[in-house]
Design a protein around this motif. Structure first.
Motif, mmCIF file in Angstrom:
data_model
loop_
_atom_site.group_PDB
_atom_site.id
_atom_site.type_symbol
_atom_site.label_atom_id
_atom_site.label_comp_id
_atom_site.label_asym_id
_atom_site.label_seq_id
_atom_site.Cartn_x
_atom_site.Cartn_y
_atom_site.Cartn_z
ATOM 1 N N ARG A 35 -5.839 10.447 -6.154
ATOM 2 C CA ARG A 35 -6.656 9.244 -6.256
ATOM 3 C C ARG A 35 -7.634 9.307 -7.412
ATOM 4 N NH1 ARG A 35 -5.287 4.970 -5.305
ATOM 5 N NH2 ARG A 35 -6.859 3.981 -3.997
ATOM 6 N N LYS A 49 -6.331 5.305 -9.459
ATOM 7 C CA LYS A 49 -7.209 4.530 -8.592
ATOM 8 C C LYS A 49 -6.850 3.051 -8.553
ATOM 9 C CE LYS A 49 -11.144 7.610 -9.430
ATOM 10 N NZ LYS A 49 -12.515 7.723 -9.945
ATOM 11 N N ARG A 83 -3.095 5.112 1.148
ATOM 12 C CA ARG A 83 -3.642 5.653 2.384
ATOM 13 C C ARG A 83 -2.979 6.985 2.696
ATOM 14 N NH1 ARG A 83 -6.442 2.134 5.762
ATOM 15 N NH2 ARG A 83 -5.836 3.237 7.665
ATOM 16 N N ARG A 93 1.693 4.594 1.146
ATOM 17 C CA ARG A 93 1.294 5.373 2.312
ATOM 18 C C ARG A 93 1.944 6.756 2.296
ATOM 19 N NH1 ARG A 93 0.810 0.157 4.439
ATOM 20 N NH2 ARG A 93 -1.094 -0.067 5.706
ATOM 21 N N PRO A 108 -3.671 0.297 -4.072
ATOM 22 C CA PRO A 108 -4.097 0.715 -2.724
ATOM 23 C C PRO A 108 -3.239 1.856 -2.201
ATOM 24 C CG PRO A 108 -2.856 -1.338 -2.612
ATOM 25 C CD PRO A 108 -3.052 -1.031 -4.073
ATOM 26 N N THR A 115 0.850 -1.196 0.000
ATOM 27 C CA THR A 115 0.000 0.000 0.000
ATOM 28 C C THR A 115 0.884 1.245 0.000
ATOM 29 O OG1 THR A 115 -1.767 -1.127 1.211
ATOM 30 C CG2 THR A 115 -1.755 1.277 1.281
ATOM 31 N N GLU A 140 -9.530 5.480 3.499
ATOM 32 C CA GLU A 140 -8.103 5.659 3.222
ATOM 33 C C GLU A 140 -7.469 6.754 4.078
ATOM 34 O OE1 GLU A 140 -7.356 6.157 -0.944
ATOM 35 O OE2 GLU A 140 -8.656 4.466 -1.505
#
Length: 431
Positions: free
Chosen positions: A266, A270, A275, A242, A273, A240, A305
């Motif tokens: 985003r 898309k 956050r 981050r 993943p 992911t 997210e």
């Protein structure tokens, strides 16, 4: 050397100035210098072992009450001592007290007026206590808002006085008139009693020289630094991407710009993943600001997210940083410190920062990140997208930043350069 270092407590908050002052004092003590780190207003809160003195001078409760109710000045000394009881100070600072801007201006001016103002009792209490102490080689004030202490301390101790400048211009510019103008006038007048000013960047040296009318030859540049113990790069966990933010949750730190940039990012990317992870102190007055940003993330379908981790202690802060792929704190003002940049780089995390304040110097010297146009969510989103898509660049910047911080921004370097400045002051000043 025997050093008296004053530090201004920030109540319940982890304050960058307090963290720096404590870390520097601890390192100087480790190097066998005799340091008295003396807190003013409230006890200090740090994320490392606290080396500050147990006694607090210029008790914040007493100052607040006396400024709001001047008749309290006539109370007997034993009643004033009650206001200095540690348990009462801890109780009061565990709660948020709304601060009247007018009162804030009055308190600032009163501190700068020194013994000539209405806080003479507090100044005399400090000077009386210092008479019981062995002599000092140098005194260091934590910022120019306490520069009213320079003249009485120099007269009482007979040693040079330094003043570390750490971002107080933002506070001064936020004062109402006539307090802002009066405070600046008093600081400029008191500056002649300071033998040397310590700053962490070329930017801030140039800016504060003009802002406070300080002769450039009285300014010593000492690099920003952190205690590197425990900081280290860690492998990515789950694929992911981050993006992190670690600073005070407040509009001037630019979290809303990062949220806006994340939403744009985003919309364009898309597939994988991602956050947005946020950590840092939040004053109760800023809850509505955070809720507004959370509502925006929900509106964009990104609520899952976004996570706010709250304020973190040192171990949790390091774990937080080690899980990130990039950190960004897009401040809306010219930041004079930015310790969070060094902390991210110490863990191998590259940064994306606005081209303003100290950031161009840190990012330029460490080669640990990207610079973008200030106050521009589109530019910020593009830079974040670039690092997301280019893992090799991301790792290169993180590695370069980690190595540079280890070489040039450890707490040992800060102590070494600060001592060099102190010794220069002692050699130059003849008492």
């Amino acid at each position: 050397m025997r050093i008296l270092a004053l530090t201004a407590g920030a109540s319940r908050m982890y304050c960058g100035t307090c963290l720096r002052d404590n870390a520097l004092a601890a390192e100087l003590i480790r190097q066998r210098h005799d340091v008295v780190l003396l807190p003013l207003y409230t006890a200090t809160r740090t994320d490392e072992s606290n080396v500050s003195h147990h006694q607090v001078f210029f008790n914040g409760i007493s100052l607040y009450l006396r400024q709001r109710f001047p008749w309290l000045s006539a109370l007997p000394a034993f009643l004033h001592r009650l206001l200095n009881l540690p348990w009462l100070l801890r109780f009061a600072t565990s709660r948020s007290v709304p601060v009247d801007p007018k009162l804030l201006g009055e308190l600032t001016v009163a501190m700068l007026e020194g013994r000539e103002g209405n806080l003479r009792r507090e100044f005399d209490q400090l000077l009386e206590w210092l008479k019981t102490q062995p002599s000092f080689d140098v005194v260091d004030l934590p910022h120019s808002l306490l520069i009213g202490l320079a003249r009485p301390l120099k007269a009482a101790l007979g040693c040079p006085v330094a003043c570390t400048l750490q971002g107080e211009d933002l506070f001064l510019e936020g004062l109402q008139e006539p307090y802002r103008s009066r405070a600046l006038t008093l600081i400029r007048e008191c500056a002649r009693h300071v033998d040397g000013f310590i700053v962490s960047s070329r930017y801030y040296a140039d800016f504060m020289s003009g802002y406070l009318s300080i002769p450039p030859e009285k300014i010593y540049r000492v690099p920003l630094a952190i205690n590197l113990k425990g900081h280290a790069p860690a492998p990515a966990e789950d694929g992911t991407f981050r993006i992190g933010y670690m600073a005070r949750v407040a509009p001037e730190k630019g979290l809303h710009l990062l949220v806006d940039a994340y939403c744009k990012l985003r919309q364009e990317a898309k597939s994988g993943p991602a956050r947005l992870e946020v950590a840092g102190y939040m004053d109760p007055a800023q809850r509505s600001y955070l809720h507004q940003l959370e509502r925006l993330m929900r509106k964009k379908g990104l609520a899952e997210e976004f996570v706010y981790h709250g304020e973190l202690d040192r171990p949790a802060k390091i774990r937080f940083l080690q899980r990130l792929d990039v950190l960004s704190v897009p401040s809306t003002f010219d930041e004079p410190k930015g310790l969070f940049v060094l902390e991210a780089l110490a863990n191998g995390v590259p940064v994306v920062q606005p081209r303003r304040g100290i950031f161009p110097e840190i990012v330029g010297s460490t080669r640990g990140g990207l610079l973008v146009e200030p106050d521009n969510p589109n530019a910020l989103a593009l830079a974040l997208r670039r690092l997301w898509q280019d893992e090799e660049l991301r790792r290169l910047l993180g590695r370069q930043g980690h190595e540079a911080v280890g070489k040039y921004h450890g707490i040992e370097r800060l102590a070494e350069e600060t001592l060099k400045a102190y010794r220069g002051l002692v050699a130059d000043v003849d008492y």
